[in-house]
Motif scaffolding. Structure first.
Motif, PDB file in Angstrom:
ATOM      1  N   UNK A 191       0.838  -1.205   0.000  1.00  0.00           N
ATOM      2  CA  UNK A 191       0.000   0.000   0.000  1.00  0.00           C
ATOM      3  C   UNK A 191       0.870   1.251   0.000  1.00  0.00           C
ATOM      4  N   UNK A 192       0.641   2.121  -0.965  1.00  0.00           N
ATOM      5  CA  UNK A 192       1.293   3.426  -0.983  1.00  0.00           C
ATOM      6  C   UNK A 192       0.243   4.490  -0.688  1.00  0.00           C
ATOM      7  N   UNK A 219      -6.178   0.187  12.466  1.00  0.00           N
ATOM      8  CA  UNK A 219      -7.525  -0.160  12.027  1.00  0.00           C
ATOM      9  C   UNK A 219      -7.576  -1.537  11.380  1.00  0.00           C
ATOM     10  N   UNK A 220      -6.492  -1.933  10.723  1.00  0.00           N
ATOM     11  CA  UNK A 220      -6.484  -3.242  10.070  1.00  0.00           C
ATOM     12  C   UNK A 220      -6.694  -4.384  11.068  1.00  0.00           C
ATOM     13  N   UNK A 221      -6.247  -4.175  12.307  1.00  0.00           N
ATOM     14  CA  UNK A 221      -6.420  -5.229  13.307  1.00  0.00           C
ATOM     15  C   UNK A 221      -7.875  -5.404  13.715  1.00  0.00           C
ATOM     16  N   UNK A 222      -8.691  -4.378  13.503  1.00  0.00           N
ATOM     17  CA  UNK A 222     -10.109  -4.527  13.829  1.00  0.00           C
ATOM     18  C   UNK A 222     -10.816  -5.455  12.838  1.00  0.00           C
ATOM     19  N   UNK A 223     -10.202  -5.674  11.680  1.00  0.00           N
ATOM     20  CA  UNK A 223     -10.770  -6.649  10.748  1.00  0.00           C
ATOM     21  C   UNK A 223     -10.763  -8.029  11.402  1.00  0.00           C
ATOM     22  N   UNK A 224      -9.659  -8.342  12.075  1.00  0.00           N
ATOM     23  CA  UNK A 224      -9.552  -9.636  12.744  1.00  0.00           C
ATOM     24  C   UNK A 224     -10.455  -9.690  13.970  1.00  0.00           C
ATOM     25  N   UNK A 225     -10.461  -8.624  14.764  1.00  0.00           N
ATOM     26  CA  UNK A 225     -11.186  -8.657  16.034  1.00  0.00           C
ATOM     27  C   UNK A 225     -12.672  -8.348  15.912  1.00  0.00           C
ATOM     28  N   UNK A 274     -12.639  -6.484   3.424  1.00  0.00           N
ATOM     29  CA  UNK A 274     -12.533  -5.475   4.485  1.00  0.00           C
ATOM     30  C   UNK A 274     -11.255  -4.635   4.349  1.00  0.00           C
ATOM     31  N   UNK A 275     -10.155  -5.246   3.898  1.00  0.00           N
ATOM     32  CA  UNK A 275      -8.928  -4.474   3.679  1.00  0.00           C
ATOM     33  C   UNK A 275      -9.156  -3.430   2.592  1.00  0.00           C
ATOM     34  N   UNK A 276      -9.787  -3.831   1.508  1.00  0.00           N
ATOM     35  CA  UNK A 276     -10.039  -2.896   0.406  1.00  0.00           C
ATOM     36  C   UNK A 276     -11.018  -1.802   0.834  1.00  0.00           C
ATOM     37  N   UNK A 280     -10.244   2.314   0.971  1.00  0.00           N
ATOM     38  CA  UNK A 280     -11.150   3.311   0.376  1.00  0.00           C
ATOM     39  C   UNK A 280     -11.561   4.351   1.406  1.00  0.00           C
ATOM     40  N   UNK A 281     -11.849   3.898   2.618  1.00  0.00           N
ATOM     41  CA  UNK A 281     -12.213   4.819   3.686  1.00  0.00           C
ATOM     42  C   UNK A 281     -11.068   5.717   4.106  1.00  0.00           C
ATOM     43  N   UNK A 282      -9.837   5.200   3.994  1.00  0.00           N
ATOM     44  CA  UNK A 282      -8.658   5.987   4.341  1.00  0.00           C
ATOM     45  C   UNK A 282      -8.562   7.223   3.445  1.00  0.00           C
ATOM     46  N   UNK A 283      -8.839   7.047   2.180  1.00  0.00           N
ATOM     47  CA  UNK A 283      -8.804   8.168   1.235  1.00  0.00           C
ATOM     48  C   UNK A 283      -9.819   9.234   1.618  1.00  0.00           C
ATOM     49  N   UNK A 284     -10.992   8.787   1.985  1.00  0.00           N
ATOM     50  CA  UNK A 284     -12.058   9.735   2.335  1.00  0.00           C
ATOM     51  C   UNK A 284     -11.776  10.430   3.665  1.00  0.00           C
ATOM     52  N   UNK A 285     -11.335   9.664   4.638  1.00  0.00           N
ATOM     53  CA  UNK A 285     -11.132  10.209   5.980  1.00  0.00           C
ATOM     54  C   UNK A 285      -9.952  11.170   6.059  1.00  0.00           C
ATOM     55  N   UNK A 286      -8.857  10.843   5.351  1.00  0.00           N
ATOM     56  CA  UNK A 286      -7.638  11.643   5.479  1.00  0.00           C
ATOM     57  C   UNK A 286      -7.332  12.486   4.247  1.00  0.00           C
TER      58      UNK A 286
END
Length: 395
Positions: A191-192, A219-225, A274-276, A280-286
């Motif tokens: 990921x860049x 946030x990626x760890x919340x995918x697992x949890x 969920x990773x994808x 996508x949300x990262x772009x919108x949020x930041x």
């Protein structure tokens, strides 16, 4: 035939060990196993078999042993690549190829199968079917060798495939098995995150890629949890975060790399989705832009339950002094490209204990001090031999 095969293997125990030691001294990494492949081809010279070399996307070798009668066709697979590891094991046959080591037991896999195959060639008139010996290159590095061999069509006439792995999870003489999903599948993420660089004193005039990247790691760890059932197995490891810069400069971009593991195809699909979605949300949020690669490598390895139960019974009924215990092993966290064979054919991949004598806490596969009890090599040859005889109901 079974007693004759076992006697032949017993008589060639030292030869198996010698082959393993030679291969150990001259390891070659995935897709560059030219000399190892030639060694294997030389072994079969003059033998009454069909040989196909350079199979798949590398140095794969298929040796076809046609039995004296028609019947079912099976494959026996052993991998032969090594790892880019500097060897630290204190053995007299230490690697002579600098920076390369057989740290996963593939030298032992190849050694036992060469001798077992030769014995089966000599006894082939008793075999009601065809056995294909699969000497596979490049297990360690995706896309691996198995997938390309399967896709080549050279194995399309097989009914089942068997394979083993040396594991220091028991002493020599312990054989393990596990039905159903047995090894994790894996995926690779790169990921860049592109933000906007600036002065450390004026973050409002910039867009900090490090902050966005740090958020993604957590946030990626919340995918697992929070996105997987408690009964599903999944792991997301961000193993690389390239954000090095200057202390008073807001970073313009960062690159991350991750390793993703899962035990079922359903879990694979959930994590990927969920990773994808998170990217996508990262772009919108930041307010950043993201470029990414998400590549599914090896699938989960699924051992056919019915076939695995038969393998366990063949081994439990072997009445062989070298097979001391046959027991169920847990599912394994690593991945294995034998999974590609198991996707197409009902297959069984089982385990041979190889903990060095007198060692309570052995170094596991891929460690620079990894070593095996070479008594396990005969156990491997005889265990697979018993499976072949049991499968064909040969006494």
């Amino acid at each position: 035939m079974k007693s004759q095969l076992m006697e032949m293997l017993q008589a060639r125990k030292e030869e198996i060990i010698a082959i393993r030691r030679h291969l150990h001294e001259y390891p070659e990494i995935s897709f560059k196993e030219e000399k190892t492949a030639q060694y294997i081809l030389d072994f079969y010279k003059g033998k009454d078999v069909e040989i196909q070399s350079n199979t798949g996307n590398g140095y794969g070798i298929i040796v076809t042993i046609k039995g004296g009668k028609r019947g079912k066709n099976i494959g026996l697979r052993a991998d032969f690549d090594a790892l880019p590891i500097i060897e630290e094991a204190d053995v007299p046959f230490k690697s002579k190829n600098e920076g390369v080591m057989h740290a996963c037991g593939h030298d032992g896999h190849t050694a036992y199968l060469l001798v077992l195959a030769d014995c089966l060639i000599q006894l082939k008139e008793h075999i009601p079917g065809t056995i294909k010996i699969i000497h596979q290159h490049a297990e360690e590095v995706p896309p691996g060798g198995a997938k390309s061999i399967v896709e080549s069509g050279v194995l399309d006439d097989l009914d089942n495939i068997f394979g083993i792995h040396l594991l220091p999870m028991g002493e020599a003489g312990v054989v393990g098995y596990h039905a159903g999903y047995s090894f994790n599948g894996r995926a690779y993420l790169k990921l860049k995150i592109q933000g906007r660089g600036g002065h450390g004193s004026s973050p409002h005039l910039a867009n900090d890629a490090i902050v966005a990247g740090a958020h993604f790691v957590i946030a990626a760890q919340t995918i697992i949890s929070r996105r997987l059932s408690p009964f599903e197995i999944g792991v997301i490891t961000i193993g690389s975060f390239d954000g090095k810069g200057t202390f008073n400069v807001i970073k313009d971009s960062v690159e991350l790399e991750g390793d993703i593991r899962y035990m079922t195809n359903e879990t694979k699909e959930t994590i990927e989705k969920e990773v994808k979605r998170l990217i996508k949300g990262l772009e919108e949020q930041f307010g950043v832009t993201c470029e990414y690669t998400y590549a599914n490598d090896y699938p989960p390895l699924y051992n056919d339950p019915g076939l695995t139960e038969k393998v366990a019974q063949y081994l439990k009924n072997a009445n062989d002094e070298h097979i001391k215990e046959v027991k169920e092993f847990p599912a394994m966290a690593p991945s294995e490209d034998f999974a590609y064979y198991a996707e197409k054919f009902p297959s069984c991949f089982f385990y041979i204990g190889c903990t060095p004598k007198g060692v309570e806490k052995p170094y596991f596969n891929h460690h620079p001090k990894f070593d095996i009890d070479e008594e396990a090599l005969l156990v491997a040859a005889k265990a697979v031999g018993h499976v072949v005889c049991g499968y064909y109901e040969l006494d």
